[in-house]
Design an enzyme around this catalytic site. Structure first.
Site, PDB file in Angstrom:
ATOM      1  N   LYS A  26     -16.553 -61.967  -7.164  1.00 20.30           N
ATOM      2  CA  LYS A  26     -17.408 -61.269  -8.123  1.00 20.30           C
ATOM      3  C   LYS A  26     -17.108 -61.820  -9.510  1.00 20.30           C
ATOM      4  O   LYS A  26     -15.993 -61.670 -10.012  1.00 20.30           O
ATOM      5  CB  LYS A  26     -17.144 -59.764  -8.086  1.00 20.30           C
ATOM      6  CG  LYS A  26     -17.561 -59.081  -6.791  1.00 20.30           C
ATOM      7  CD  LYS A  26     -17.174 -57.612  -6.805  1.00 20.30           C
ATOM      8  CE  LYS A  26     -17.697 -56.866  -5.581  1.00 20.30           C
ATOM      9  NZ  LYS A  26     -17.215 -55.463  -5.539  1.00 20.30           N
ATOM     10  N   GLU A  35     -27.761 -50.218  -3.689  1.00 15.82           N
ATOM     11  CA  GLU A  35     -27.927 -51.607  -3.281  1.00 15.82           C
ATOM     12  C   GLU A  35     -29.108 -51.818  -2.344  1.00 15.82           C
ATOM     13  O   GLU A  35     -29.214 -52.849  -1.687  1.00 15.82           O
ATOM     14  CB  GLU A  35     -26.625 -52.124  -2.661  1.00 15.82           C
ATOM     15  CG  GLU A  35     -25.479 -52.080  -3.666  1.00 15.82           C
ATOM     16  CD  GLU A  35     -24.183 -52.643  -3.133  1.00 15.82           C
ATOM     17  OE1 GLU A  35     -24.151 -53.044  -1.947  1.00 15.82           O
ATOM     18  OE2 GLU A  35     -23.211 -52.685  -3.890  1.00 15.82           O
TER      19      GLU A  35
END
Length: 431
Positions: free
Chosen positions: A340, A205
């Site tokens: 999400k 990330e």
């Protein structure tokens, strides 16, 4: 009205070099939409099913040809002729076509790709930016970013147990300034790590993945970086953690093993004690998945102990599912939900989860996945829903920066009506 005339899916790659699904939607008016589905590394066991081929001779079994074929051969004929602006109707048709509670037949990655591409095509048809089409005139709040600047756990090859250590520039007056602050702390952290002789390679990330001695040391070097950048921890910038504790929970013993710290066999109560201690020593404003996704008693204890002053985010705990969230609300567990889109599989269900959270006084954090792409749909979703917070990685890797850049464009377009709440986006805790 503009009807859908064709839907086409293909196999493309995500930021980890793994296949994922891209979908294009074509309409009779010429309006067009495209979207790419993200993928997670640490996944909740109650998430909607991400369909993978399992053919070890292709992409080590991670191909998505079956999901692509499900779009092209099953979903496309079903939704051809639908009004492209009928998002709820299209999503409902796909859910019924799948017929399983977890989208296990067609795959959430197939269904979500279509759901997002339809929204893009509809926005194109009406001539509006996606955030405005989805959210209407009231869509004007830029989210407080949760920037993952140290990666651990399953997101990095190091000995740090917790998955993410984040900075939250809540003291910024605008989103643009929050990005500047975050970038400056990120670069200061690189210098701090370099001076300590630590690795400055980045994880999935975009955060650094150094071999630190403990989770506490990760927090300490971030504090040092915040100060080096000229800011005050606990004033301009707060800290957040995604513990992802299901990744180090031992199901056989029912205990938690912090291997990086050499501490094993910890009970839920001992983990809660540890978090409470860390929150006293550091300006931590948010903890995600502090206990295993099925350790509801542990989550209840954590909420009772620190839920009045720390945002407790349910990711694996709630998996963007309104049934799981409703149960958590009823039992008084956590005070926030991570959103999400691929955990649930359609935009309609995603918006329902956000709305349910807000009605209950929970915060909602729109989130990326560790396997991302150039697709920036979640940036528009964050503004469309006035979610108030977004978690989309560090200040490096184009797959992460794409979301930040889209938010910068949106803020610029909104002009004087743009809102950045900063610390006020944590409206259900006392700070």
């Amino acid at each position: 009205m503009s009807t859908i005339i064709d839907v086409y899916a293909r196999e493309v790659l995500d930021s980890r070099g793994n296949p994922t699904v891209e979908v294009e939607v074509y309409t009779e008016s010429g309006a067009f939409g495209r979207a790419i589905v993200p993928s997670g590394a640490s996944t909740g066991e109650h998430e909607a099913v991400e369909l993978r081929d399992g053919d070890k001779s292709r992409y080590l079994g991670k191909g998505v040809v079956n999901a692509v074929n499900n779009v092209n051969e099953i979903i496309a004929p079903e939704i051809a002729g639908f009004d492209v602006t009928d998002q709820a109707g299209i999503d409902r048709a796909m859910i019924e076509l799948d017929g399983t509670p977890n989208k296990g037949k067609l795959g959430a990655n197939a269904i979500l790709g279509v759901s997002m591409a339809v929204a893009h095509a509809a926005a194109d048809f009406v001539g509006l930016p996606l955030y405005r089409y989805l959210g209407g005139f009231n869509a004007k709040q830029l989210p407080t970013p949760m920037m993952n600047i140290i990666n651990g756990g399953s997101h990095a090859d190091n000995n740090v147990d917790f998955q993410e250590f984040m900075i939250l520039p809540v003291g910024a007056p605008t989103f643009k300034e929050s990005i500047r602050m975050g970038a400056e702390v990120f670069h200061a952290l690189k210098a701090v790590l370099h001076d300590k002789g630590l690795n400055t390679a980045v994880g999935d990330e975009g955060g650094f993945a150094p071999n630190l001695g403990s989770n506490r040391e990760a927090l300490e070097v971030i504090i040092e970086a915040i100060e080096k950048a000229g800011y005050k921890a606990g004033e301009n910038v707060f800290l957040g953690m995604d513990v992802a504790s299901s990744e180090f929970y031992n199901k056989e013993t029912g205990k938690y093993d912090l291997a990086g710290e050499g501490r094993t066999g910890l009970t839920s109560a001992e983990m809660v004690d540890f978090y409470e201690e860390l929150c006293k020593d550091f300006p931590i404003i948010s903890i995600e998945d502090g206990l295993d996704e099925n350790d509801w008693d542990g989550h209840k204890l954590l909420t009772e102990r620190i839920g009045d002053k720390v945002q407790l985010v349910g990711d694996d705990l709630f998996v963007t599912n309104t049934q799981k969230l409703a149960e958590g609300i009823e039992k008084g567990i956590s005070n926030s939900i991570l959103i999400k889109v691929n955990q649930i599989g359609t935009l309609t269900e995603t918006f329902e989860a956000i709305e349910m959270a807000k009605r209950a006084g929970y915060t909602a954090v729109v989130s990326h996945r560790s396997g991302e792409t150039e697709d920036a749909t979640i940036a528009d979703i964050a503004v469309a829903t006035n979610a108030g917070q977004i978690k989309t990685g560090s200040m490096s890797r184009t797959d992460r920066i794409a979301k930040y850049n889209q938010l910068l464009r949106i803020e610029d377009e909104l002009g004087e009506i743009a809102v950045y709440d900063g610390i006020k986006s944590f409206y259900n805790i006392k700070r």
